[in-house]
Write a protein that holds these residues in place. Structure first.
Motif, PDB file in Angstrom:
ATOM      1  N   THR A   1      -4.835  -9.800   6.735  1.00 14.75           N
ATOM      2  CA  THR A   1      -4.963  -9.477   5.320  1.00 14.75           C
ATOM      3  C   THR A   1      -3.589  -9.591   4.679  1.00 14.75           C
ATOM      4  OG1 THR A   1      -4.662  -7.140   5.830  1.00 14.75           O
ATOM      5  CG2 THR A   1      -6.920  -7.899   5.597  1.00 14.75           C
ATOM      6  N   THR A   2      -3.556  -9.604   3.364  1.00 14.08           N
ATOM      7  CA  THR A   2      -2.278  -9.682   2.660  1.00 14.08           C
ATOM      8  C   THR A   2      -2.212  -8.611   1.582  1.00 14.08           C
ATOM      9  OG1 THR A   2      -3.153 -11.272   1.076  1.00 14.08           O
ATOM     10  CG2 THR A   2      -2.044 -12.171   2.998  1.00 14.08           C
ATOM     11  N   PHE A   3      -1.011  -8.400   1.085  1.00 15.42           N
ATOM     12  CA  PHE A   3      -0.761  -7.463   0.003  1.00 15.42           C
ATOM     13  C   PHE A   3      -0.343  -8.244  -1.232  1.00 15.42           C
ATOM     14  CE2 PHE A   3      -0.146  -5.133   3.878  1.00 15.42           C
ATOM     15  CZ  PHE A   3      -0.673  -3.881   3.618  1.00 15.42           C
ATOM     16  N   GLN A   4      -0.727  -7.740  -2.397  1.00 13.11           N
ATOM     17  CA  GLN A   4      -0.279  -8.352  -3.636  1.00 13.11           C
ATOM     18  C   GLN A   4       1.218  -8.104  -3.798  1.00 13.11           C
ATOM     19  OE1 GLN A   4      -2.696  -7.805  -7.199  1.00 13.11           O
ATOM     20  NE2 GLN A   4      -4.113  -6.620  -5.925  1.00 13.11           N
TER      21      GLN A   4
ATOM     22  N   ASN B   1       4.533  -6.660  -5.132  1.00  7.79           N
ATOM     23  CA  ASN B   1       4.897  -5.366  -5.715  1.00  7.79           C
ATOM     24  C   ASN B   1       3.866  -4.275  -5.460  1.00  7.79           C
ATOM     25  OD1 ASN B   1       7.251  -6.550  -6.855  1.00  7.79           O
ATOM     26  ND2 ASN B   1       5.957  -7.375  -8.481  1.00  7.79           N
ATOM     27  N   SER B   2       3.009  -4.436  -4.457  1.00  3.24           N
ATOM     28  CA  SER B   2       2.017  -3.420  -4.129  1.00  3.24           C
ATOM     29  C   SER B   2       2.700  -2.224  -3.479  1.00  3.24           C
ATOM     30  CB  SER B   2       0.974  -3.999  -3.172  1.00  3.24           C
ATOM     31  OG  SER B   2       0.072  -2.998  -2.775  1.00  3.24           O
ATOM     32  N   THR B   3       2.286  -1.026  -3.856  1.00  2.00           N
ATOM     33  CA  THR B   3       2.824   0.183  -3.242  1.00  2.00           C
ATOM     34  C   THR B   3       1.810   0.832  -2.305  1.00  2.00           C
ATOM     35  OG1 THR B   3       2.102   1.500  -5.131  1.00  2.00           O
ATOM     36  CG2 THR B   3       4.372   0.650  -5.178  1.00  2.00           C
ATOM     37  N   SER B   4       0.635   0.233  -2.213  1.00  2.78           N
ATOM     38  CA  SER B   4      -0.432   0.767  -1.373  1.00  2.78           C
ATOM     39  C   SER B   4      -0.180   0.407   0.090  1.00  2.78           C
ATOM     40  CB  SER B   4      -1.779   0.195  -1.812  1.00  2.78           C
ATOM     41  OG  SER B   4      -2.783   0.563  -0.901  1.00  2.78           O
ATOM     42  N   SER B   5      -0.567   1.321   0.985  1.00  4.35           N
ATOM     43  CA  SER B   5      -0.476   1.005   2.415  1.00  4.35           C
ATOM     44  C   SER B   5      -1.721   0.265   2.894  1.00  4.35           C
ATOM     45  CB  SER B   5      -0.283   2.284   3.229  1.00  4.35           C
ATOM     46  OG  SER B   5      -1.402   3.136   3.044  1.00  4.35           O
ATOM     47  N   GLU B   6      -2.721   0.168   2.017  1.00  5.22           N
ATOM     48  CA  GLU B   6      -3.958  -0.547   2.334  1.00  5.22           C
ATOM     49  C   GLU B   6      -3.853  -1.992   1.852  1.00  5.22           C
ATOM     50  OE1 GLU B   6      -6.632   0.619   4.055  1.00  5.22           O
ATOM     51  OE2 GLU B   6      -5.370   2.362   4.390  1.00  5.22           O
ATOM     52  N   PRO B   7      -4.332  -2.938   2.649  1.00  2.27           N
ATOM     53  CA  PRO B   7      -4.316  -4.330   2.195  1.00  2.27           C
ATOM     54  C   PRO B   7      -5.127  -4.496   0.919  1.00  2.27           C
ATOM     55  CG  PRO B   7      -4.909  -4.176   4.508  1.00  2.27           C
ATOM     56  CD  PRO B   7      -4.900  -2.780   3.968  1.00  2.27           C
ATOM     57  N   ASP B   8      -4.648  -5.349   0.049  1.00  2.00           N
ATOM     58  CA  ASP B   8      -5.314  -5.571  -1.223  1.00  2.00           C
ATOM     59  C   ASP B   8      -6.353  -6.684  -1.163  1.00  2.00           C
ATOM     60  OD1 ASP B   8      -2.146  -5.052  -2.625  1.00  2.00           O
ATOM     61  OD2 ASP B   8      -3.835  -3.693  -2.828  1.00  2.00           O
ATOM     62  N   ILE B   9      -6.105  -7.698  -0.362  1.00  2.00           N
ATOM     63  CA  ILE B   9      -6.940  -8.886  -0.388  1.00  2.00           C
ATOM     64  C   ILE B   9      -7.205  -9.369   1.029  1.00  2.00           C
ATOM     65  CG2 ILE B   9      -7.061 -11.304  -1.121  1.00  2.00           C
ATOM     66  CD1 ILE B   9      -5.212 -10.563  -3.436  1.00  2.00           C
ATOM     67  N   GLU B  10      -8.471  -9.612   1.333  1.00  2.00           N
ATOM     68  CA  GLU B  10      -8.811 -10.284   2.580  1.00  2.00           C
ATOM     69  C   GLU B  10      -8.897 -11.762   2.247  1.00  2.00           C
ATOM     70  OE1 GLU B  10     -12.123  -8.771   4.761  1.00  2.00           O
ATOM     71  OE2 GLU B  10     -11.701  -6.725   4.111  1.00  2.00           O
ATOM     72  N   ASN B  11      -8.114 -12.569   2.951  1.00  2.00           N
ATOM     73  CA  ASN B  11      -8.097 -13.986   2.627  1.00  2.00           C
ATOM     74  C   ASN B  11      -7.661 -14.813   3.826  1.00  2.00           C
ATOM     75  OD1 ASN B  11      -5.376 -13.458   2.779  1.00  2.00           O
ATOM     76  ND2 ASN B  11      -4.943 -13.927   0.663  1.00  2.00           N
ATOM     77  N   MET B  12      -7.442 -16.063   3.592  1.00  2.00           N
ATOM     78  CA  MET B  12      -6.946 -16.937   4.650  1.00  2.00           C
ATOM     79  C   MET B  12      -5.428 -16.933   4.642  1.00  2.00           C
ATOM     80  SD  MET B  12      -9.458 -20.217   4.723  1.00  2.00           S
ATOM     81  CE  MET B  12      -9.742 -20.421   2.982  1.00  2.00           C
ATOM     82  N   GLN B  13      -4.861 -17.090   5.811  1.00  2.00           N
ATOM     83  CA  GLN B  13      -3.415 -17.178   5.971  1.00  2.00           C
ATOM     84  C   GLN B  13      -3.070 -18.608   6.363  1.00  2.00           C
ATOM     85  OE1 GLN B  13      -1.418 -14.230   6.005  1.00  2.00           O
ATOM     86  NE2 GLN B  13      -3.115 -12.827   5.793  1.00  2.00           N
TER      87      GLN B  13
END
Length: 86
Positions: free
Chosen positions: A12-15, A17-29
């Motif tokens: 997963t990736t983070f947006q 400037n995200s401050t969340s410890s949870e991933p923001d987006i499930e996507n392809m790497q």
């Protein structure tokens, strides 16, 4: 020689400037780009040129053959503004 992009749906990736410890987006790497006479040759070249991949947790990757090396870059904000979206 054919060019390929190698991807995985693992992870997963983070947006930005995200401050969340949870991933923001499930996507392809994107794992990388490599060329070869066959997709297998390109995969071997990919690993040979990027030995650090052996130390990652990615396991299942897939390849898509690229038609050419032409790239165009876009700004999502500009696209939304032009489309009348958010």
């Amino acid at each position: 020689m054919r060019e390929y992009i190698f991807l995985t749906t693992e992870g997963t990736t983070f947006q930005p400037n995200s401050t969340s410890s949870e991933p923001d987006i499930e996507n392809m790497q994107v794992i990388g780009l490599a060329g070869g006479d066959t997709v297998q040759d390109a995969a071997i070249r990919l690993v040979g040129l990027n030995e650090y991949l052996a130390n990652t947790n990615f396991d299942e990757i897939f390849a898509i053959q690229l038609a050419d090396n032409h790239r165009e870059y876009f700004s999502l904000r500009d696209i939304f503004r032009k489309s009348g979206g958010a």
